[in-house]
Structure formats: C-alpha cells, structure tokens
Design a protein around this motif. Structure first.
Motif, PDB file in Angstrom:
ATOM      1  N   ASP A  38      -0.169 -13.812   4.363  1.00  0.00           N
ATOM      2  CA  ASP A  38       0.065 -13.537   2.947  1.00  0.00           C
ATOM      3  C   ASP A  38      -0.892 -12.495   2.377  1.00  0.00           C
ATOM      4  O   ASP A  38      -0.695 -12.010   1.264  1.00  0.00           O
ATOM      5  N   GLN A  39      -1.940 -12.162   3.125  1.00  0.00           N
ATOM      6  CA  GLN A  39      -2.952 -11.244   2.617  1.00  0.00           C
ATOM      7  C   GLN A  39      -2.389  -9.873   2.223  1.00  0.00           C
ATOM      8  O   GLN A  39      -2.830  -9.274   1.236  1.00  0.00           O
ATOM      9  N   PRO A  40      -1.402  -9.321   2.965  1.00  0.00           N
ATOM     10  CA  PRO A  40      -0.873  -8.009   2.584  1.00  0.00           C
ATOM     11  C   PRO A  40      -0.312  -7.954   1.163  1.00  0.00           C
ATOM     12  O   PRO A  40      -0.272  -6.880   0.555  1.00  0.00           O
ATOM     13  N   VAL A  41       0.120  -9.094   0.629  1.00  0.00           N
ATOM     14  CA  VAL A  41       0.615  -9.112  -0.754  1.00  0.00           C
ATOM     15  C   VAL A  41      -0.524  -8.752  -1.700  1.00  0.00           C
ATOM     16  O   VAL A  41      -0.400  -7.876  -2.564  1.00  0.00           O
TER      17      VAL A  41
ATOM     18  N   VAL B 137      -4.278  -4.853  -4.793  1.00  0.00           N
ATOM     19  CA  VAL B 137      -5.630  -4.298  -4.876  1.00  0.00           C
ATOM     20  C   VAL B 137      -5.605  -2.794  -4.587  1.00  0.00           C
ATOM     21  O   VAL B 137      -6.292  -2.001  -5.249  1.00  0.00           O
ATOM     22  N   GLY B 138      -4.800  -2.403  -3.618  1.00  0.00           N
ATOM     23  CA  GLY B 138      -4.707  -0.991  -3.266  1.00  0.00           C
ATOM     24  C   GLY B 138      -4.264  -0.128  -4.425  1.00  0.00           C
ATOM     25  O   GLY B 138      -4.795   0.970  -4.650  1.00  0.00           O
ATOM     26  N   VAL B 139      -3.281  -0.609  -5.178  1.00  0.00           N
ATOM     27  CA  VAL B 139      -2.772   0.156  -6.321  1.00  0.00           C
ATOM     28  C   VAL B 139      -3.684   0.018  -7.538  1.00  0.00           C
ATOM     29  O   VAL B 139      -4.083   1.007  -8.157  1.00  0.00           O
TER      30      VAL B 139
ATOM     31  N   VAL C  80       4.458  -3.602  -6.194  1.00  0.00           N
ATOM     32  CA  VAL C  80       4.044  -2.197  -6.129  1.00  0.00           C
ATOM     33  C   VAL C  80       4.896  -1.333  -7.058  1.00  0.00           C
ATOM     34  O   VAL C  80       4.378  -0.509  -7.819  1.00  0.00           O
ATOM     35  N   ALA C  81       6.200  -1.544  -7.031  1.00  0.00           N
ATOM     36  CA  ALA C  81       7.105  -0.745  -7.869  1.00  0.00           C
ATOM     37  C   ALA C  81       6.835  -0.975  -9.353  1.00  0.00           C
ATOM     38  O   ALA C  81       6.887  -0.033 -10.156  1.00  0.00           O
TER      39      ALA C  81
ATOM     40  N   TYR D  46       4.838   3.535  -4.887  1.00  0.00           N
ATOM     41  CA  TYR D  46       5.880   3.524  -3.864  1.00  0.00           C
ATOM     42  C   TYR D  46       5.481   2.662  -2.671  1.00  0.00           C
ATOM     43  O   TYR D  46       4.296   2.429  -2.428  1.00  0.00           O
ATOM     44  N   VAL D  47       6.492   2.233  -1.925  1.00  0.00           N
ATOM     45  CA  VAL D  47       6.277   1.492  -0.679  1.00  0.00           C
ATOM     46  C   VAL D  47       6.957   2.241   0.458  1.00  0.00           C
ATOM     47  O   VAL D  47       8.137   2.609   0.351  1.00  0.00           O
TER      48      VAL D  47
END
Length: 323
Positions: free
Chosen positions: A26-29, A34-36, A78-79, A84-85
């Motif tokens: 679940d960490q990628p969620v 955090v990335g954005v 993200v959207a 973008y993804v």
C-alpha cells in the motif's frame, strides 16, 4: 509534448515503486501523494505487473480486484492534484501475447483518461530493431559481456527465453483497437536506453492516437547520450522513465563504469533541463536502488534524492560534461 490547448507540458517526477514486486503493497499510494504534494512532481510513474492485475500471485485471492482498485486510487489521487500518472508495465526483454491481453483490458479501463499515460513495456533488450518493432521469435541465448539480467528472478529469466514477441507496434495496436487515444510511451533497446533505431527506419505508427513518447532509461554506465537519446529528442518527445545514481555499486556492472553520483547527477539534471526532457527519477523507495529516499519518512538521499527534489522545485543545474 503539448496539452489540448497547444501549450507545452513538461513532465517531471518520480517512480512510486513497490507494486511491481508485491501486489499487497500500500506504500505506493502514499508515495504518489507525497511525491506530488511535497516533492512537487507533476508526474508519477507507477511500475506494476500484468500478473498482479489479473490476480495470479499467491498473495491474491480476488482475481486482482484489490490491485486494480489500488491503481485506480493512485490515479485518482494524482489526477485530483493536477498531475499525471505513467502506468508502467514492468516487464523485460520483449512483449508477448500476455502483454497484449493486459493492455487490451487496461486501455479500456483508463480509456482517454486525461491524466493517464501508458508506458507499454519497461525495458526491451537483447533483440533486433526488427523484432523490437514488428515482433518475431526471440531465441534463448546467453548474453555476451555484461549480464544486466542479474537482478531478475529465475522465473523471470525463464519467461524471457524462447518465445514469440508481438513487438512494440503490436502493443500500440492493441491499445488503439480499444479506441483509447491516451499518449503511449515506448522504450528503446539496451534496457530502454538506445533510441537510435527510430532514426534508422523503425518508426512506429500511432494509429490515430494522441501521440507516442519515446522512453530512455539513463544510469551512470550509459554512454553516448547524444547518439542514443538527444538526436532522437529533436524529432520526438523523450521520457526518461528511469534515471538516477547511487553510491551503492551495481554488482553486474564493472565498478570503473559506475561514476560517482556527486559528479554524474548534476550533469544529468543539467541535461534534462537544457533539453527539457520529461523524466521520472528511480526510485521513490528506500529498497530499490538507485534510491531517492533513505526511509519511509521520505528523507531524500544527499547524492540523488535531494538534487532531484531541488530540480523538481525549480533549482537550475548546469551541464558541464556530456557522457
């Protein structure tokens, strides 16, 4: 790369790694958010696996439903933040019918989603340009020289030996036959580094979609940036889907070919900025080298994560030496 209004879209971001390894991660969620929000990325590349999409892992008992919904969640988060993804089918060597089956389904699910780009096949390698484009039989052969498949599992290596490939054009066709016009991303040869074949008669047909970006993955042992990437950037939008450097040396590359990140990273970021190359740093995961973060508090590594974060915030880097 331009938006519907004709204005340039410059994609800059990172890889939210994990779902290519464990379907239940679940960490990628959180990483995508955090990335954005904190690192100012406007694109998140999400490595994933077709096997997990279809629920074929021993960890999955639901036919892949939770995995698909997790990807949906990342895309929505993200959207909704105006970014973008890039959905990355994280496979190696050459695409097969299984990859066509995945894209037929995924393309329908994300058909014309304005925030979703399709990164069709992670890292092609060990084939001719003809097979890369049009497909054909891929023979079982021992790699000459450096064996960069050292990080693949025995199962992945076995699947990469002796099979019929559909080629990159076959993947594009599969997407476009669904009616999806999403921008597609296609990696070149040499583990998605070398794009020179696109200037040698191996152009791809977009079949009426919204365009093709060409992917290059650049690490400190890759040379001839000009011939393999930048000449092609004059004609096509380039997406550096993986880029980065680590103080930790790769065991399958001669040590003398692995430059110190403190000299390589500033020049790489300077190149990205000078040529306005689209890019996603590898990797926003403390266990996937070259690491951008040292822990799950998202502490940037000083040699790669911090300069990348600075670049995402607008800091300018100077290209002093081409590789």
């Amino acid at each position: 790369l331009v938006g519907p209004d004709g204005k340039e879209v410059w994609l800059q971001g990172l890889n939210a790694g994990g779902l290519e390894t464990l379907p239940q991660d679940d960490q990628p969620v959180k990483s995508a958010v955090v990335g954005v929000d904190e690192w100012k990325a406007n694109v998140v590349r999400v490595p994933m696996k077709g096997e997990f999409w279809f629920g074929k892992s021993p960890y999955q008992k639901d036919g892949g439903k939770a995995y698909r919904e997790k990807l949906d969640k990342i895309i929505t988060l993200v959207a909704n933040r105006g970014a973008y993804v890039a959905l990355d089918l994280h496979r190696f060597r050459a695409p097969t019918k299984d990859d066509v089956d995945f894209w037929k389904e995924a393309a329908v699910r994300y058909k014309d989603h304005p925030a979703v780009l399709f990164d069709l096949f992670n890292e092609p390698h060990g084939i001719s340009w003809e097979v890369w484009k049009n497909g054909g039989f891929v023979e079982d052969k021992k790699p000459a020289g450096i064996d960069e498949s050292a990080f693949l599992s025995a199962e992945e290596k076995a699947k990469n030996q002796g099979f019929e490939s559909v080629g990159m054009q076959g993947l594009i066709n599969a997407v476009r036959e669904t009616g999806a016009k999403n921008v597609v991303i296609v990696g070149g040869l040499d583990w998605a580094y070398d794009l020179s074949g696109l200037l040698q008669g191996y152009e791809l047909d977009d079949k009426g979609g919204n365009g093709i970006m060409l992917a290059s993955h650049i690490y400190p042992w890759k040379s001839d940036w000009e011939g393999k990437v930048l000449k092609i950037a004059e004609k096509y939008p380039i997406f550096l889907g993986e880029v980065g450097a680590d103080v930790k040396k790769m065991s399958f590359i001669p040590a003398e070919r692995q430059e110190d990140p403190y000299t390589w990273v500033p020049d790489m970021l300077g190149t990205i900025q000078k040529y306005r190359l689209n890019w996603t740093g590898w990797c926003f995961h403390p266990g996937a080298t070259p690491i951008m973060i040292s822990d799950w508090k998202y502490t940037p590594t000083p040699y790669w994560g911090q300069p990348a974060k600075d670049a995402l915030s607008g800091k300018q880097f100077e290209l002093k030496k081409m590789r």
